[in-house]
Write an enzyme that holds these catalytic residues in place. Structure first.
Site, PDB file in Angstrom:
ATOM      1  N   ASP A 191       0.891  -1.157   0.000  1.00 21.50           N
ATOM      2  CA  ASP A 191       0.000   0.000   0.000  1.00 21.50           C
ATOM      3  C   ASP A 191       0.929   1.207   0.000  1.00 21.50           C
ATOM      4  O   ASP A 191       1.675   1.417   0.969  1.00 21.50           O
ATOM      5  CB  ASP A 191      -0.857   0.027   1.257  1.00 21.50           C
ATOM      6  CG  ASP A 191      -2.006  -0.968   1.227  1.00 21.50           C
ATOM      7  OD1 ASP A 191      -2.013  -1.840   0.342  1.00 21.50           O
ATOM      8  OD2 ASP A 191      -2.894  -0.868   2.103  1.00 21.50           O
ATOM      9  N   HIS A 247       4.785  -7.240   0.076  1.00 27.58           N
ATOM     10  CA  HIS A 247       4.340  -8.479  -0.553  1.00 27.58           C
ATOM     11  C   HIS A 247       5.076  -8.728  -1.869  1.00 27.58           C
ATOM     12  O   HIS A 247       5.651  -7.800  -2.458  1.00 27.58           O
ATOM     13  CB  HIS A 247       2.836  -8.411  -0.808  1.00 27.58           C
ATOM     14  CG  HIS A 247       2.009  -8.357   0.448  1.00 27.58           C
ATOM     15  ND1 HIS A 247       1.109  -9.333   0.794  1.00 27.58           N
ATOM     16  CD2 HIS A 247       1.951  -7.430   1.448  1.00 27.58           C
ATOM     17  CE1 HIS A 247       0.531  -9.022   1.952  1.00 27.58           C
ATOM     18  NE2 HIS A 247       1.025  -7.864   2.364  1.00 27.58           N
ATOM     19  N   SER A 338       8.687   4.054   4.775  1.00 25.13           N
ATOM     20  CA  SER A 338       9.830   3.480   4.081  1.00 25.13           C
ATOM     21  C   SER A 338       9.493   3.190   2.632  1.00 25.13           C
ATOM     22  O   SER A 338       8.456   3.600   2.129  1.00 25.13           O
ATOM     23  CB  SER A 338      10.315   2.228   4.794  1.00 25.13           C
ATOM     24  OG  SER A 338      11.622   1.918   4.361  1.00 25.13           O
TER      25      SER A 338
END
Length: 377
Positions: A191, A247, A338
């Site tokens: 995201d 992911h 990050s």
């Protein structure tokens, strides 16, 4: 009038106090009294508010973008996307500009860099404490309008520390994977706010301004870098309020991971768009994802998890040799914002056109884990 010169004053204490305020969110007045909470992770409603300032917001937003004090993000996909100004307390905006501006950046000194690392680690320990965690989480959720129905544990009282909430897990099905089962598709690793580039040269022209950015410097492996000469890049920037697990953007077998120690610069455009080598200086982990290709040599993708200001921990939840499906969790960041950088062999991918156009305009696009971002060619 005295001809004697005023003695040089050591201002390092001023910088240290300012840095602590920026990182921890504790501002002091001129007499040293504890004041408002305004830090990089503290909820925005606690920032100083002036009624007259809100009237100037549209003009101020444009000015801050021009001066690299702020940025817009595309919040819808396709041509002519809707855009939103990425909000942040003005104290933090100005503080980041002072720290990271290429014009005589304060972080050019070893002492200031060491202080930033110390403050990042100290704040990380504070976010692992149980005291006050519920109130902090509650305020954080309200400020950033976090949809807790997506979470594996939707009751925020179930999180013992702020950090536990920060790297919260999602329930199954919360992030559908685009075209699941199609191994030609590349999907978002996080995201995030995404930029994509067909080559390193284009990335440096439109986005990454650090003069020492090369694939060799990023990977710290000249032999490996040679196979990525002219590589395509996907840059996934996570803001503090985002879901902070990353992911797999592709179906692959996990190869070795190299841990590279480094700085704790912010990955905000305030620094990336300046002449500061954020991605090649920061703490980072480089993992090779090996994609099977029937009848041919496997295709390698470098997956670089970059630590940042207020991010002292990168945790991997898969091991070397594991096979992961596209969209499957690989790990998470503790506290802060990050970035993940996907490095793809030259000529191997075609990014979605809207992402390409936005990136050429120095505009990040808001995407979620599993969203379609490109295909292998």
């Amino acid at each position: 009038m005295s001809s004697e010169q005023e003695p040089h004053r050591d201002t390092s204490g001023d910088y240290e106090a300012a840095l602590k305020g920026l990182v921890s969110g504790q501002a002091q007045d001129e007499e040293g009294q504890q004041g408002l909470e305004l830090g990089a992770l503290h909820p925005a409603p606690h920032a100083v508010k002036h009624p007259w300032l809100s009237k100037l917001t549209p003009a101020l937003n444009k000015l801050t973008v021009r001066e690299h004090l702020g940025n817009y993000v595309a919040v819808t996909r396709g041509s002519n996307p809707d855009k939103a100004y990425e909000s942040m307390p003005i104290y933090v905006r100005v503080g980041m500009h002072i720290l990271y501006s290429a014009h005589d950046s304060l972080l050019g000194t070893t002492k200031l860099r060491h202080m930033l690392k110390e403050q990042s680690i100290e704040q990380g320990k504070a976010f692992d404490e149980e005291k006050g965690a519920f109130e902090h989480i509650q305020s954080f959720v309200k400020t950033y309008e976090i949809d807790c129905s997506d979470l594996l544990k939707p009751n925020i009282a179930d999180y013992k520390t702020f950090n536990e909430f920060f790297y919260r897990a999602l329930r199954d099905g919360a992030r559908p994977v685009a075209d699941k089962g199609d191994d030609k598709v590349i999907s978002s690793a996080a995201d995030c706010r995404l930029t994509v580039f067909e080559s390193v040269d284009l990335a440096k022209e439109f986005w990454i301004k650090g003069k020492n950015f090369t694939i060799g410097n990023l990977l710290q492996d000249d032999s490996l870098a040679s196979s990525f000469d002219g590589a395509a890049l996907a840059i996934f920037r996570l803001a503090p309020a985002d879901y902070h697990r990353f992911h797999a953007p592709v179906t692959a077998t996990i190869g070795p991971t190299k841990n590279i120690e480094g700085e704790y610069f912010t990955v905000n455009p305030a620094a990336v768009n300046e002449n500061l080598d954020v991605f090649t200086c920061n703490k980072r982990d480089v993992t090779i994802l090996s994609l099977p290709r029937p009848g041919s040599t496997p295709l390698d993708v470098a997956f670089v998890a970059v630590g940042a200001m207020l991010v002292g921990s990168i945790t991997h939840t898969k091991n070397q040799g594991d096979t992961v499906e596209r969209g499957e969790e690989l790990g998470y960041f503790a506290y802060g914002g990050s970035t993940v950088i996907g490095v793809f062999p030259p000529g191997s991918v075609k990014w979605d056109e809207d992402l390409v156009e936005n990136s050429k305009g120095a505009l990040e696009t808001l995407v979620k884990v599993g969203d379609h971002i490109g295909v292998f060619v």
